[in-house]
Write a protein that holds these residues in place. Structure first.
Motif, PDB file in Angstrom:
ATOM      1  N   ASP A   1       2.386   8.105   1.266  1.00  0.00           N
ATOM      2  CA  ASP A   1       1.003   8.570   1.370  1.00  0.00           C
ATOM      3  C   ASP A   1       0.498   9.514   0.277  1.00  0.00           C
ATOM      4  OD1 ASP A   1       2.971   9.902   3.261  1.00  0.00           O
ATOM      5  OD2 ASP A   1       1.426  11.448   3.220  1.00  0.00           O
TER       6      ASP A   1
ATOM      7  N   VAL B   1      -9.037   2.464  -4.789  1.00  0.00           N
ATOM      8  CA  VAL B   1      -8.064   2.124  -3.753  1.00  0.00           C
ATOM      9  C   VAL B   1      -8.672   1.066  -2.837  1.00  0.00           C
ATOM     10  CG1 VAL B   1      -6.884   2.987  -1.697  1.00  0.00           C
ATOM     11  CG2 VAL B   1      -6.860   4.324  -3.797  1.00  0.00           C
ATOM     12  N   GLU B   2      -7.917   0.009  -2.553  1.00  0.00           N
ATOM     13  CA  GLU B   2      -8.388  -1.018  -1.638  1.00  0.00           C
ATOM     14  C   GLU B   2      -7.347  -1.245  -0.555  1.00  0.00           C
ATOM     15  OE1 GLU B   2      -9.085  -4.276  -4.279  1.00  0.00           O
ATOM     16  OE2 GLU B   2      -6.951  -4.773  -4.481  1.00  0.00           O
ATOM     17  N   ALA B   3      -7.815  -1.448   0.671  1.00  0.00           N
ATOM     18  CA  ALA B   3      -6.912  -1.747   1.780  1.00  0.00           C
ATOM     19  C   ALA B   3      -6.384  -3.172   1.614  1.00  0.00           C
ATOM     20  CB  ALA B   3      -7.628  -1.596   3.112  1.00  0.00           C
TER      21      ALA B   3
ATOM     22  N   ASP C   1      -8.689   4.738   6.655  1.00  0.00           N
ATOM     23  CA  ASP C   1      -9.711   5.425   5.872  1.00  0.00           C
ATOM     24  C   ASP C   1     -10.728   6.082   6.800  1.00  0.00           C
ATOM     25  OD1 ASP C   1     -11.629   6.300   4.150  1.00  0.00           O
ATOM     26  OD2 ASP C   1     -12.058   4.342   3.259  1.00  0.00           O
TER      27      ASP C   1
ATOM     28  N   THR D   1       1.262   3.407   1.328  1.00  0.00           N
ATOM     29  CA  THR D   1       0.796   3.489   2.711  1.00  0.00           C
ATOM     30  C   THR D   1       0.070   4.812   2.938  1.00  0.00           C
ATOM     31  OG1 THR D   1       3.065   4.184   3.219  1.00  0.00           O
ATOM     32  CG2 THR D   1       2.437   1.941   3.823  1.00  0.00           C
TER      33      THR D   1
ATOM     34  N   TYR E   1      -2.260   0.097   1.174  1.00  0.00           N
ATOM     35  CA  TYR E   1      -3.325   0.134   0.185  1.00  0.00           C
ATOM     36  C   TYR E   1      -2.779  -0.271  -1.183  1.00  0.00           C
ATOM     37  CZ  TYR E   1      -5.908   2.981   3.606  1.00  0.00           C
ATOM     38  OH  TYR E   1      -6.550   3.433   4.734  1.00  0.00           O
ATOM     39  N   ARG E   2      -3.706  -0.553  -2.092  1.00  0.00           N
ATOM     40  CA  ARG E   2      -3.318  -0.900  -3.458  1.00  0.00           C
ATOM     41  C   ARG E   2      -4.306  -0.248  -4.427  1.00  0.00           C
ATOM     42  NH1 ARG E   2      -2.670  -6.774  -3.594  1.00  0.00           N
ATOM     43  NH2 ARG E   2      -4.906  -6.783  -3.163  1.00  0.00           N
ATOM     44  N   TRP E   3      -3.759   0.307  -5.516  1.00  0.00           N
ATOM     45  CA  TRP E   3      -4.604   0.804  -6.594  1.00  0.00           C
ATOM     46  C   TRP E   3      -5.050  -0.374  -7.449  1.00  0.00           C
ATOM     47  CZ3 TRP E   3      -7.031   5.209  -7.477  1.00  0.00           C
ATOM     48  CH2 TRP E   3      -6.610   6.358  -6.791  1.00  0.00           C
TER      49      TRP E   3
ATOM     50  N   GLN F   1      -3.384  -3.943   7.344  1.00  0.00           N
ATOM     51  CA  GLN F   1      -3.363  -2.911   8.382  1.00  0.00           C
ATOM     52  C   GLN F   1      -2.521  -3.355   9.551  1.00  0.00           C
ATOM     53  OE1 GLN F   1      -7.165  -1.273   9.283  1.00  0.00           O
ATOM     54  NE2 GLN F   1      -6.476  -0.193  11.111  1.00  0.00           N
TER      55      GLN F   1
ATOM     56  N   MET G   1      -2.539   8.863  -2.329  1.00  0.00           N
ATOM     57  CA  MET G   1      -3.964   8.816  -2.012  1.00  0.00           C
ATOM     58  C   MET G   1      -4.681  10.001  -2.675  1.00  0.00           C
ATOM     59  SD  MET G   1      -6.379   7.090  -0.611  1.00  0.00           S
ATOM     60  CE  MET G   1      -6.054   6.021   0.813  1.00  0.00           C
TER      61      MET G   1
END
Length: 370
Positions: A250, A364-366, A275, A271, A357-359, A369, A253
């Protein structure tokens, strides 16, 4: 220890408005504690901004009549010894709440001081299970736990990278090693072989580690640690043409990660909790943060929620007494900017869960989940 005096702000929708009494307000001190300096200072800033915004809203709301909340900001630099010193000072100052700490290696020893002093501690970001596994009645967290987070990461790796050669790395810290141990165990239980390595936090050159992974043909590396070192490893792996995917925990983020990696960070997985900025309950807080040129990213709203949960419990308990407030925190769900918080008997929040998530291109995009 510096002191931040929260300014008055318009009443936030998430904190109920009430008529202000003509009686003089009593000053009640709370604190936010975390890495305000050092290599994880960007996360400390998130905690500080979230707690400050929540205090502004709380003071304007009238939820706690005849009371003015004063916010103290305490720096532990993510150092366990400094965290204990901070905890002792805050206990001596008789603050009523500590929002913090962030690093599990700080939160865990500090929690012993807070428990002995009967002082409420609510961490927005300490995910190591041991924080709440010791039966301390006044210790809580609004974030999730690493036994949850590690399971989500391992399941993702098994789903998409089972036939790849996998390494699991850690920085030897309480949080980094703890989450890496969970991921490694889950992968091995599924019959996946793993190359396990550690590195030293605080260094600038990780090319030897990167070269070893490249030589070993590692295709995906899970790293338990903090954004500065992980960012350097990601960037140096790209420079070396290692051709591997990196997944982490985490602390990624924060935009400071991208500042370190730039385009090399594209595709880095990690992870984090859901959001919170997308919650309808957070809309007013997000708008007010943005209006004051502050971001609601990362742990900001989790720190905000910690103040909200405490204030709600104080109101219902009719007292600032820590044991009464702790009982109120556990007694019923609490609506906050991160959604409904439900503290169990240990002090864990049953709600958060974790998202992959991914950079990508500085954003950042989910991805997935659970």
């Amino acid at each position: 220890m510096s002191i931040y005096r929260a300014s008055s702000a318009a009443c936030a929708a998430v904190l109920a408005c009430a008529l202000v009494s003509t009686a003089p307000a009593a000053d009640i001190s709370i604190a936010v504690a975390g890495p305000m300096t050092g290599s994880t200072a960007a996360i400390g800033a998130q905690l500080r901004e979230g707690a400050a915004a929540a205090v502004d809203a709380l003071n304007a709301s009238g939820l706690l009549p005849d009371t003015k909340i004063i916010l103290n900001v305490a720096d532990d630099a993510c150092d366990p010894k400094q965290a204990v010193a901070v905890a002792n000072r805050l206990a001596a100052d008789r603050v009523r709440l500590v929002v913090g700490h962030f690093c599990s290696s700080s939160s865990i020893p500090a929690s012993d001081v807070y428990a002995e002093a009967q002082l409420i501690q609510i961490s927005p970001g300490s995910t190591n299970p041991q924080l709440t596994e010791r039966g301390l009645k006044t210790v809580f967290r609004v974030c999730g736990r690493d036994d949850q987070q590690g399971a989500v990461a391992a399941e993702y790796i098994l789903r998409y990278y089972r036939n790849n050669k996998i390494a699991v790395l850690d920085d030897k810290s309480t949080a980094g090693k703890g989450i890496a141990d969970v991921v490694e165990s889950r992968l091995q239980q599924a019959g996946q072989s793993v190359v396990r390595q550690s590195y030293v936090a605080g260094e600038k050159d990780y090319m030897a580690l990167v070269s070893r992974m490249k030589r070993d043909g590692i295709q995906i590396a899970y790293i338990g640690g903090y954004y500065t070192e992980i960012g350097l490893i990601v960037r140096q792996a790209a420079e070396a043409g290692a051709g591997l995917t990196i997944m982490a925990n985490d602390p990624l983020m924060t935009r400071e990660f991208w500042a370190i990696t730039s385009k090399a960070g594209d595709g880095t997985l990690f992870t984090f909790m859901p959001d919170a900025t997308k919650n309808p309950q957070a809309a007013d807080a997000v708008a007010r943060l943005k209006a004051s040129n502050r971001s609601a990213d990362g742990y900001t709203l989790y720190a905000y929620a910690a103040v909200q949960a405490w204030a709600d419990a104080v109101k219902r308990a009719g007292s600032f007494n820590a044991l009464r407030v702790a009982a109120a925190l556990r007694s019923q769900p609490i609506e906050t900017v991160i959604g409904t918080v439900r503290f169990d008997s240990k002090g864990d929040n049953a709600a958060p869960g974790f998202v992959v998530y991914r950079w990508h291109d500085s954003n950042v995009e989910a991805v997935e989940q659970n």
